[in-house]
Write a protein that holds these residues in place. Structure first.
Motif, PDB file in Angstrom:
ATOM      1  N   LEU A 151     -50.439  55.781  61.042  1.00 35.05           N
ATOM      2  CA  LEU A 151     -49.986  55.133  62.275  1.00 35.05           C
ATOM      3  C   LEU A 151     -48.548  54.647  62.151  1.00 35.05           C
ATOM      4  O   LEU A 151     -47.773  54.726  63.112  1.00 35.05           O
ATOM      5  CB  LEU A 151     -50.921  53.969  62.626  1.00 35.05           C
ATOM      6  CG  LEU A 151     -52.286  54.431  63.161  1.00 35.05           C
ATOM      7  CD1 LEU A 151     -53.255  53.263  63.220  1.00 35.05           C
ATOM      8  CD2 LEU A 151     -52.126  55.041  64.556  1.00 35.05           C
ATOM      9  N   SER A 201     -55.721  51.139  62.296  1.00 33.46           N
ATOM     10  CA  SER A 201     -55.100  50.502  63.471  1.00 33.46           C
ATOM     11  C   SER A 201     -55.413  49.014  63.512  1.00 33.46           C
ATOM     12  O   SER A 201     -54.579  48.201  63.938  1.00 33.46           O
ATOM     13  CB  SER A 201     -55.535  51.200  64.762  1.00 33.46           C
ATOM     14  OG  SER A 201     -56.932  51.140  64.897  1.00 33.46           O
ATOM     15  N   GLN A 210     -50.749  48.315  70.442  1.00 33.49           N
ATOM     16  CA  GLN A 210     -51.490  48.218  69.177  1.00 33.49           C
ATOM     17  C   GLN A 210     -52.934  47.756  69.425  1.00 33.49           C
ATOM     18  O   GLN A 210     -53.878  48.249  68.806  1.00 33.49           O
ATOM     19  CB  GLN A 210     -50.793  47.239  68.227  1.00 33.49           C
ATOM     20  CG  GLN A 210     -49.449  47.770  67.722  1.00 33.49           C
ATOM     21  CD  GLN A 210     -48.578  46.694  67.123  1.00 33.49           C
ATOM     22  OE1 GLN A 210     -48.781  45.514  67.371  1.00 33.49           O
ATOM     23  NE2 GLN A 210     -47.585  47.114  66.345  1.00 33.49           N
ATOM     24  N   VAL A 270     -54.866  50.699  71.065  1.00 32.56           N
ATOM     25  CA  VAL A 270     -55.216  51.738  70.076  1.00 32.56           C
ATOM     26  C   VAL A 270     -56.384  51.261  69.203  1.00 32.56           C
ATOM     27  O   VAL A 270     -57.341  51.999  68.949  1.00 32.56           O
ATOM     28  CB  VAL A 270     -53.995  52.098  69.201  1.00 32.56           C
ATOM     29  CG1 VAL A 270     -54.420  52.944  68.005  1.00 32.56           C
ATOM     30  CG2 VAL A 270     -52.953  52.836  70.022  1.00 32.56           C
TER      31      VAL A 270
END
Lengths: 265, 309
Positions: free
Chosen positions: B23, B160, B177, B180
């Protein structure tokens, strides 16, 4: 190299006759004895005389009870189980180091004890439980088909067979080239309907098992009936003797031995 | 299958580490230079520490850790070898990316390509890890189409959640963020749910009759075990401790994931809750991975008396 070699013409393996195996464990103990001093030796035992023994064996004899339809009594089948030296052994291709390999010249599957890292993945990939991990050496152990016997020119010709085959007192274990259709083992397999274990797993085992033969007589499993008398003079004499000797209700025998295990009382 | 704690630690820790690293690579590809050097270096240090800890822990269960280097040699046939190669190879783009993304090295033009390459290598590594298990035909519960997606899903979800947690520590938690994290956690819960449905529905194809070949005579059962004490095959492959608790543990995984989703979402008003979300996600991954091993039945159990496998 853990990629498989091209199929070898020579396919050394065992043919195990489940009809004649009596489960005496001679093959297992003989295997243990030979391989604790041979290739990748020793074959470690931990705490062998203690309360919780454990150890590595390359050949183990199972016992299964088989219940036949329409038969009052089941059959016991003794079932030796060791590496089947498969033609497509997943244990070889999963090996990350190349320690596990299949020999191109005769198809024997071996582990190099000097390069095995002891990750155990090969034992997970084997459907037959043929590989046992040796905790004291940190490497995997398996049947070598007694590679250190079968080519050993110091041995007399008829001793150049795996230790288990040599030890079997009933001749239930046969060793030979299953890639040669004219070999004694191949003929035996054809004649007796030798089969693969778990063929659907796709490993194409070289070793074959010969099924137990059908019972000779459909009634042999039942308790044989006493023969009927034929009414002759002898017959009447025996009947009379039987009656005289039986007496009245025979007194049951009394067992006076103390089985309680107590020393007193 | 016996759940070796080193393997569980390895697969969950390295999964989270590679998920986070992947990520970060995407963030760099998309946003360019990191907001602060401290944030960039902390995030990458956490990711690499988790991945490295996982790799080291995976060598603990080896009989000969000093020979581990040999495992890089058989990438042509072995997924375990491929995983080793991919894991080590990932360090190259990851360290280069760390240098340019954080600003230690001044080459902004390289952030995008290196970020993308890091992302790809992380995905490949986790894919190889999952393939080790999913290609074992001897273990029905692993030889499933959803095994690989679940591994990738857990890497993404835990990665994540960690990214959001680290960002919140730097006061930089952003809306995307959170989104996700929530989506990844929900997705992996769904994947795992369908995985469990699939392994329950798939019939046990192998029987003791087929394994011994004695089905031609009649019904087979174990009469005598081939030893007087438990052996390696039984302790390694015959582990059945968790099967009776499987339903409870499955619920526990789903509850932990649901709580993680809740905490991740509530991090929008209370950013530090994203740390709670990350811890819950990691706990869910560890229980799930333990169950993945303990629940799986090996086909060799047939020779030891199991009727079906």
């Amino acid at each position: 190299m853990t990629s498989l070699p091209p199929p070898s013409a020579k396919k050394l393996g065992l043919v195990i006759d489940l009809d004649t195996c009596v489960g005496c464990q001679a093959c297992a103990t003989s295997c243990k004895e030979w391989n604790t001093q041979g290739y990748s030796a020793p074959l470690t035992d931990k705490n062998p005389y203690g309360a919780d023994p454990s150890g590595v064996w390359l050949n183990r004899v199972h016992g299964y009870e088989v219940t036949e339809e329409g038969q009052a009594q089941s059959r016991i089948v003794h079932f030796p189980r060791s590496c089947l030296h498969c033609e497509e052994p997943a244990c070889v291709t999963v090996c990350p180091t190349g320690a596990s390999y299949k020999r191109a010249e005769d198809g024997i599957v071996l582990v190099n004890p000097d390069t095995c890292i002891g990750c155990k993945l090969c034992s997970w990939a084997c459907p037959y439980g043929a590989r046992e991990y040796d905790t004291s050496h940190g490497v995997m152990k398996k049947c070598t088909l007694c590679v250190d016997r079968i080519y050993n020119e110091n041995f007399a010709e008829d001793d150049r067979v795996p230790a288990c085959v040599k030890a079997c007192p009933t001749g239930a274990r046969h060793f030979g080239d299953l890639g040669d259709s004219s070999s004694a083992v191949s003929k035996l397999v054809a004649e007796r309907g030798g089969y693969d274990l778990l063929p659907e797993m796709g490993m194409r085992p070289v070793n074959k098992y010969l099924p137990p033969r059908a019972r000779r007589d459909g009634r042999s499993a039942q308790v044989a009936a006493l023969p009927e008398g034929d009414g002759s003079a002898f017959d009447r004499l025996f009947a009379w003797a039987d009656k005289m000797l039986s007496g009245k209700a025979a007194a049951p025998r009394v067992d006076t031995t103390d089985h309680s295990g107590k020393l007193e009382g | 299958m016996h759940p070796a704690y080193s393997v569980i630690l390895f697969t969950t820790a390295s999964g989270a580490g590679y998920g986070l690293l992947a990520l970060l690579g995407l963030v760099g590809f998309n946003h360019g230079p990191a907001s602060t050097m401290a944030f960039a270096l902390t995030a990458i240090a956490v990711a690499l520490a988790l991945a490295t800890m996982g790799l080291l822990s995976s060598t603990f269960h080896l009989g000969h850790p000093e020979r581990a280097w040999r495992a890089f040699s058989q990438w042509r046939s072995s997924w375990l070898s491929r995983e080793g190669v991919a894991a080590v190879a990932t360090y190259v783009p990851a360290l280069a990316f760390a240098a340019v993304w954080s600003g230690l090295a001044d080459a902004p033009g390289l952030i995008g390509p290196l970020g993308l390459l890091t992302f790809a290598m992380c995905a490949v590594t986790v894919f190889c890890t999952a393939k080790i298990y999913s290609t074992l035909t001897t273990i029905r519960a692993w030889n499933q189409p959803l095994t690989v997606p679940v591994y990738l899903g857990f890497a993404l979800a835990t990665g994540s959640a960690l990214l959001a947690a680290i960002a919140s520590l730097f006061g930089r938690l952003q809306y995307f963020q959170v989104v996700v994290t929530v989506v990844a956690l929900a997705l992996v819960a769904l994947l795992k749910f369908f995985y469990w449905q699939a392994i329950d529905a798939a019939g046990k194809a192998h029987t003791i009759e087929a394994a011994t070949g004695l089905g031609r005579i009649g019904k087979v059962s174990q009469w005598e075990v081939p030893h007087t004490a438990t052996n390696y095959i039984q302790t390694e492959m015959g582990y059945a401790m968790a099967r009776k608790h499987a339903a409870k543990l499955r619920r526990l995984v789903l509850i932990l994931l649901a709580l993680a989703v809740l905490a991740a979402w509530l991090a929008l008003p209370v950013p530090l809750l994203s740390i709670v979300a990350a811890l819950l996600a990691l706990a869910a991954a560890a229980v799930e991975r333990w169950l993945f091993f303990a629940e799986a039945q090996h086909v060799v159990t047939l020779f030891y008396g199991a009727a079906k496998a």
